[in-house]
Design a protein around this motif. Structure first.
Motif, PDB file in Angstrom:
ATOM      1  N   ALA A  15      47.286  36.663  39.755  1.00  0.00           N
ATOM      2  CA  ALA A  15      46.745  38.003  39.979  1.00  0.00           C
ATOM      3  C   ALA A  15      45.233  38.012  40.160  1.00  0.00           C
ATOM      4  O   ALA A  15      44.686  38.956  40.749  1.00  0.00           O
ATOM      5  CB  ALA A  15      47.128  38.921  38.813  1.00  0.00           C
ATOM      6  N   ASP A  16      44.520  36.980  39.683  1.00  0.00           N
ATOM      7  CA  ASP A  16      43.062  36.956  39.806  1.00  0.00           C
ATOM      8  C   ASP A  16      42.626  37.044  41.268  1.00  0.00           C
ATOM      9  O   ASP A  16      41.756  37.838  41.627  1.00  0.00           O
ATOM     10  CB  ASP A  16      42.491  35.670  39.192  1.00  0.00           C
ATOM     11  N   LYS A  21      40.681  40.234  46.195  1.00  0.00           N
ATOM     12  CA  LYS A  21      40.895  40.713  47.559  1.00  0.00           C
ATOM     13  C   LYS A  21      40.973  42.230  47.610  1.00  0.00           C
ATOM     14  O   LYS A  21      40.429  42.864  48.519  1.00  0.00           O
ATOM     15  CB  LYS A  21      42.175  40.098  48.131  1.00  0.00           C
ATOM     16  N   LYS A  22      41.629  42.815  46.643  1.00  0.00           N
ATOM     17  CA  LYS A  22      41.774  44.269  46.649  1.00  0.00           C
ATOM     18  C   LYS A  22      40.450  44.963  46.343  1.00  0.00           C
ATOM     19  O   LYS A  22      40.154  46.021  46.886  1.00  0.00           O
ATOM     20  CB  LYS A  22      42.878  44.694  45.674  1.00  0.00           C
ATOM     21  N   THR A  40      44.594  43.777  31.019  1.00  0.00           N
ATOM     22  CA  THR A  40      43.208  43.978  30.575  1.00  0.00           C
ATOM     23  C   THR A  40      42.396  42.695  30.729  1.00  0.00           C
ATOM     24  O   THR A  40      41.277  42.713  31.256  1.00  0.00           O
ATOM     25  CB  THR A  40      43.180  44.449  29.113  1.00  0.00           C
ATOM     26  N   GLU A  41      42.943  41.569  30.280  1.00  0.00           N
ATOM     27  CA  GLU A  41      42.191  40.313  30.353  1.00  0.00           C
ATOM     28  C   GLU A  41      41.943  39.895  31.794  1.00  0.00           C
ATOM     29  O   GLU A  41      40.857  39.396  32.131  1.00  0.00           O
ATOM     30  CB  GLU A  41      42.941  39.211  29.606  1.00  0.00           C
ATOM     31  N   THR A  42      42.914  40.117  32.668  1.00  0.00           N
ATOM     32  CA  THR A  42      42.708  39.804  34.080  1.00  0.00           C
ATOM     33  C   THR A  42      41.630  40.701  34.670  1.00  0.00           C
ATOM     34  O   THR A  42      40.748  40.245  35.409  1.00  0.00           O
ATOM     35  CB  THR A  42      44.026  39.968  34.855  1.00  0.00           C
ATOM     36  N   ALA A  43      41.668  41.989  34.334  1.00  0.00           N
ATOM     37  CA  ALA A  43      40.663  42.930  34.842  1.00  0.00           C
ATOM     38  C   ALA A  43      39.269  42.567  34.334  1.00  0.00           C
ATOM     39  O   ALA A  43      38.278  42.676  35.067  1.00  0.00           O
ATOM     40  CB  ALA A  43      41.019  44.345  34.435  1.00  0.00           C
TER      41      ALA A  43
END
Length: 427
Positions: A15-16, A21-22, A40-43
């Motif tokens: 997802a990173d 890209k988004k 949350t951690e990915t964000a």
């Protein structure tokens, strides 16, 4: 740059790259998915500041500001994370307005584990990009070697793939029960790690089931409905049948009650069914459109059934359905970087493909999941029959067909069908 709130030993996620890209294409990105899946951690890996709506020290004040001056909550270095934003749905319109005013990409990240019941004044079309997250795939947690790339299979047909996994059926049973929860997915499977899914189930039944719309719901009803849903894993069971089966087991609930609880589980991203694929066929055959029932992670179904690795190995029929659900979760994760979606196919004759990965350019791949080498032939023959039934003049031929197994060797059969251990597959 990562905020100080981000954990230091973060394990990279597929997802990173999708989030980066988004952020480059939209003013705000909305990350959706079940609680505890790592949103949350990915964000926080991409954010430079963060608003944590569930911080108990600030929640009351934040809710008041969201009502009076939501723009104040948006102040901070960009990209700014608004975590669990659905606690104050007003933030949606505030972000939309800010994106219009700032006219810049990658300004905000909104992460949430529930769909808010109150609709915003504006849809956010053109301002927001959306990203769905699941729990960790086996490749992300290090339980798959990742030697067989789905991207390569689509690009090159996977000619000459060579891979091997030492995973046994006992290993896969343990991984199915543990699930892909980031808090335990990087640890050795243990009695403690197997408890995480049970704790998740308790949190959903006793707390979260009432949160999306603040309607008090019965935790026991939530548990029995999730248990019945778990019994339907990877099948096309209808809600009417679920009610009937509940009644036969001593719990009689109205259609409205069952439908409302399932709809709430869907809002919490706990239930994530697999829609039917409707290709153009050269032979007349009615395609069944009922979704296949799946939880966001197979371990939720395990917990709802009160199962364990040992009990799954004694009930191979149930284990087979849960193994299919495990594979569907991983296929969903690996398809995301390719802008792909996952469906299932079944027609009135009973011919089926357990999963169909469809990319945005129209290319597609057919999958069957089989628990043993003895059943690989059956899966391969089924896939070939499905492929022969598709109108390739309209749809094109499948990019590849594959039978997924728990472990062993990955190889290409003489008929072109691939045999791939799920513990060798990756993005």
């Amino acid at each position: 740059m990562v905020t100080d709130l981000a954990i230091k030993d973060y394990r990279p996620r597929i997802a990173d790259g999708i989030l980066r890209k988004k952020l480059a294409s939209a003013g705000a990105v909305v990350i959706r998915g079940p609680k505890w899946c790592g949103k949350t951690e990915t964000a926080l890996q991409a954010a430079k500041s963060a608003l944590m709506m569930q911080d108990p020290d600030e929640k009351g004040n934040n809710l008041l500001l969201a009502e009076a001056r939501p723009s104040l909550l948006l102040q901070g270095e960009k990209p700014r994370l608004l975590d669990e934003w659905q606690e104050a749905p007003q933030l949606w319109d505030a972000v939309r307005f800010a994106v219009d005013r700032e006219r810049a990409k990658g300004q905000y990240i909104l992460a949430g584990s529930a769909t808010p019941t109150s609709k915003p004044s504006h849809s956010g079309t053109g301002r927001f990009a959306f990203m769905d997250m699941l729990t960790m795939s086996l490749a992300e947690s290090g339980d798959s070697t990742g030697q067989v790339s789905m991207a390569r299979l689509f690009e090159q047909g996977g000619e000459g793939i060579e891979a091997h996994s030492d995973s046994t059926i006992e290993t896969v049973a343990a991984l199915t029960c543990r699930g892909g929860w980031p808090a335990v997915a990087l640890d050795e499977v243990s009695e403690a790690s197997l408890e995480t899914a049970y704790e998740y189930l308790t949190a959903i039944a006793e707390e979260d089931i009432s949160r999306p719309d603040n309607v008090a719901r019965n935790s026991q009803y939530a548990r029995v409905i999730m248990r019945e849903y778990a019994r339907c894993t990877a099948t096309q069971t209808t809600h009417a049948t679920i009610r009937k089966d509940l009644k036969s087991r001593g719990t009689e609930l109205s259609r409205e009650t069952v439908d409302t609880y399932i709809a709430t589980l869907r809002k919490l991203y706990v239930v994530q069914d697999l829609s039917a694929w409707e290709p153009s066929l050269h032979a007349r055959s009615r395609i069944t459109k009922t979704p296949k029932r799946h939880f966001a992670d197979p371990s939720i179904a395990v917990a709802a059934l009160g199962a364990s690795p040992a009990s799954l190995l004694k009930d191979m029929s149930t284990f087979g359905l849960l193994f299919e659900s495990l594979c569907v979760r991983d296929l969903r994760v690996y398809a995301q970087p390719l802008s792909g979606e996952v469906f299932h196919y079944r027609d009135e004759t009973g011919l089926e493909a357990d999963a169909v990965v469809v990319l945005r350019d129209g290319s597609y791949a057919l999958f069957e999941m089989k628990m043993s080498a003895r059943l690989v032939e059956e899966g391969a023959q089924s896939l070939k029959k499905v492929a022969d039934k598709i109108d390739t003049g309209v749809m094109g031929a499948p990019s590849f067909c594959a039978v997924l197994t728990p472990g062993g060797y990955a190889y290409r059969r003489d008929d072109g069908v691939y045999v791939i251990p799920i513990t060798c597959l990756g993005a």
